[in-house]
Write a protein that holds these residues in place. Structure first.
Motif, PDB file in Angstrom:
ATOM      1  N   SER A  76       0.824  -1.209   0.000  1.00 57.10           N
ATOM      2  CA  SER A  76       0.000   0.000   0.000  1.00 57.10           C
ATOM      3  C   SER A  76       0.860   1.262   0.000  1.00 57.10           C
ATOM      4  CB  SER A  76      -0.917  -0.011   1.227  1.00 57.10           C
ATOM      5  OG  SER A  76      -1.666   1.167   1.302  1.00 57.10           O
ATOM      6  N   ILE A  79       2.437   1.714  -3.472  1.00 60.79           N
ATOM      7  CA  ILE A  79       1.447   2.245  -4.416  1.00 60.79           C
ATOM      8  C   ILE A  79       1.213   3.728  -4.149  1.00 60.79           C
ATOM      9  CG2 ILE A  79      -0.990   2.165  -5.092  1.00 60.79           C
ATOM     10  CD1 ILE A  79      -0.809  -0.902  -4.629  1.00 60.79           C
ATOM     11  N   ASN A  83       1.955   6.557  -6.804  1.00 64.74           N
ATOM     12  CA  ASN A  83       0.788   7.340  -7.207  1.00 64.74           C
ATOM     13  C   ASN A  83       1.025   8.844  -7.077  1.00 64.74           C
ATOM     14  OD1 ASN A  83      -1.817   7.057  -8.292  1.00 64.74           O
ATOM     15  ND2 ASN A  83      -2.748   7.439  -6.303  1.00 64.74           N
ATOM     16  N   ILE A  89      -4.364   5.815  -9.750  1.00 66.48           N
ATOM     17  CA  ILE A  89      -5.586   5.380  -9.047  1.00 66.48           C
ATOM     18  C   ILE A  89      -5.908   6.399  -7.964  1.00 66.48           C
ATOM     19  CG2 ILE A  89      -5.221   2.903  -9.411  1.00 66.48           C
ATOM     20  CD1 ILE A  89      -4.496   2.879  -6.314  1.00 66.48           C
ATOM     21  N   CYS A  93      -9.095   3.890  -3.425  1.00 69.64           N
ATOM     22  CA  CYS A  93      -8.996   2.517  -3.935  1.00 69.64           C
ATOM     23  C   CYS A  93      -7.857   1.773  -3.251  1.00 69.64           C
ATOM     24  CB  CYS A  93      -8.808   2.538  -5.444  1.00 69.64           C
ATOM     25  SG  CYS A  93      -8.699   0.903  -6.192  1.00 69.64           S
ATOM     26  N   ASN A  94      -6.741   2.437  -3.079  1.00 69.08           N
ATOM     27  CA  ASN A  94      -5.591   1.831  -2.411  1.00 69.08           C
ATOM     28  C   ASN A  94      -5.928   1.503  -0.954  1.00 69.08           C
ATOM     29  OD1 ASN A  94      -2.910   0.922  -2.108  1.00 69.08           O
ATOM     30  ND2 ASN A  94      -2.207   2.959  -1.526  1.00 69.08           N
ATOM     31  N   SER A  97      -8.464  -1.403  -0.781  1.00 63.77           N
ATOM     32  CA  SER A  97      -7.772  -2.659  -1.022  1.00 63.77           C
ATOM     33  C   SER A  97      -7.011  -3.113   0.224  1.00 63.77           C
ATOM     34  CB  SER A  97      -6.811  -2.501  -2.207  1.00 63.77           C
ATOM     35  OG  SER A  97      -6.078  -3.679  -2.412  1.00 63.77           O
ATOM     36  N   GLN A 141      -5.668  -5.783  -6.398  1.00 61.58           N
ATOM     37  CA  GLN A 141      -4.256  -5.532  -6.672  1.00 61.58           C
ATOM     38  C   GLN A 141      -3.931  -5.748  -8.148  1.00 61.58           C
ATOM     39  OE1 GLN A 141      -1.813  -4.173  -4.660  1.00 61.58           O
ATOM     40  NE2 GLN A 141      -3.626  -3.763  -3.425  1.00 61.58           N
ATOM     41  N   ILE A 144      -5.194  -2.649  -9.886  1.00 59.58           N
ATOM     42  CA  ILE A 144      -4.264  -1.549  -9.618  1.00 59.58           C
ATOM     43  C   ILE A 144      -3.008  -1.698 -10.477  1.00 59.58           C
ATOM     44  CG2 ILE A 144      -2.721  -0.579  -7.860  1.00 59.58           C
ATOM     45  CD1 ILE A 144      -5.006  -1.116  -5.810  1.00 59.58           C
ATOM     46  N   LYS A 147      -3.710  -0.532 -13.937  1.00 59.15           N
ATOM     47  CA  LYS A 147      -3.811   0.931 -13.988  1.00 59.15           C
ATOM     48  C   LYS A 147      -2.442   1.596 -13.934  1.00 59.15           C
ATOM     49  CE  LYS A 147      -8.482   1.618 -12.843  1.00 59.15           C
ATOM     50  NZ  LYS A 147      -9.116   2.376 -13.888  1.00 59.15           N
ATOM     51  N   SER A 148      -1.474   0.901 -13.356  1.00 58.24           N
ATOM     52  CA  SER A 148      -0.143   1.495 -13.220  1.00 58.24           C
ATOM     53  C   SER A 148       0.767   1.216 -14.420  1.00 58.24           C
ATOM     54  CB  SER A 148       0.528   0.998 -11.950  1.00 58.24           C
ATOM     55  OG  SER A 148       0.879  -0.362 -12.062  1.00 58.24           O
TER      56      SER A 148
END
Length: 178
Positions: A76, A79, A83, A89, A93-94, A97, A141, A144, A147-148
């Motif tokens: 987390s 991310i 981010n 994201i 959302c992170n 999750s 995950q 995510i 998306k990354s």
């Protein structure tokens, strides 16, 4: 600098996998040697219903749940840091999750602490929470990760993660039904 970017924290997920594997294998071997279970395809929880394997199972699975929490928190934070530069994201959302993953770890600790034959309903609820939240967590995950792309992940890695997510989704259905 945050702990997730300190040198050496990459060992935590590897330790989680190694320890969790041992947490299933060691009680299984003890249970088979003690004659408490049939060696061919027992339920995981069957390997932790009688002493001494029940104590080993409880201890090792609880350590696995702690390592799971550490791994998810590190993920987390990674991310979150990624981010900051690319906004792939929402932070909600992170966090969602992470919360679902942590709930799965609590379910795993419940499974370990309440033996299948002693407190069946609590054990079963813990298993449902652990497996259900675990599947949702890895699916989130995977999303995510997609998306990354391409900055923080390759599409190949995303496809592998999603395949594991799909297999997990399929595998959790029989465990809920039976």
């Amino acid at each position: 600098m945050r702990c997730c970017f300190m040198p050496g924290v990459a060992f935590v997920p590897a330790l989680l996998v190694a320890w969790s594997s041992a947490a299933f294998i060691v009680p299984y071997v003890v249970a088979v040697l003690a004659g408490h279970i049939d060696p061919f395809v027992p339920y995981i929880s069957d390997t932790g219903t009688k002493p001494p394997e029940s104590g080993i199972f409880c201890f090792m699975i609880n350590i696995s749940s702690i390592l799971g929490v550490a791994t998810m928190c590190i993920r987390s934070l990674v991310i979150e840091k990624q981010n900051e530069s690319s906004r792939f994201i929402s932070s909600t959302c992170n966090i969602l999750s992470l919360c679902i993953g942590l709930l799965g770890c609590v379910g795993m600790a419940i499974v370990a602490s309440f033996q299948e034959l002693s407190v069946t309903s609590v054990h079963d609820v813990g298993a449902l929470v652990a497996f259900g939240c675990g599947v949702v967590y890895i699916t989130l995950q995977s999303i995510i990760s997609y998306k990354s792309c391409p900055q923080w992940n390759t599409y190949r890695m995303c496809h592998i993660r999603m395949a594991i997510s799909l297999i997990s989704c399929i595998a959790v259905i029989p465990s809920i039904l039976y």
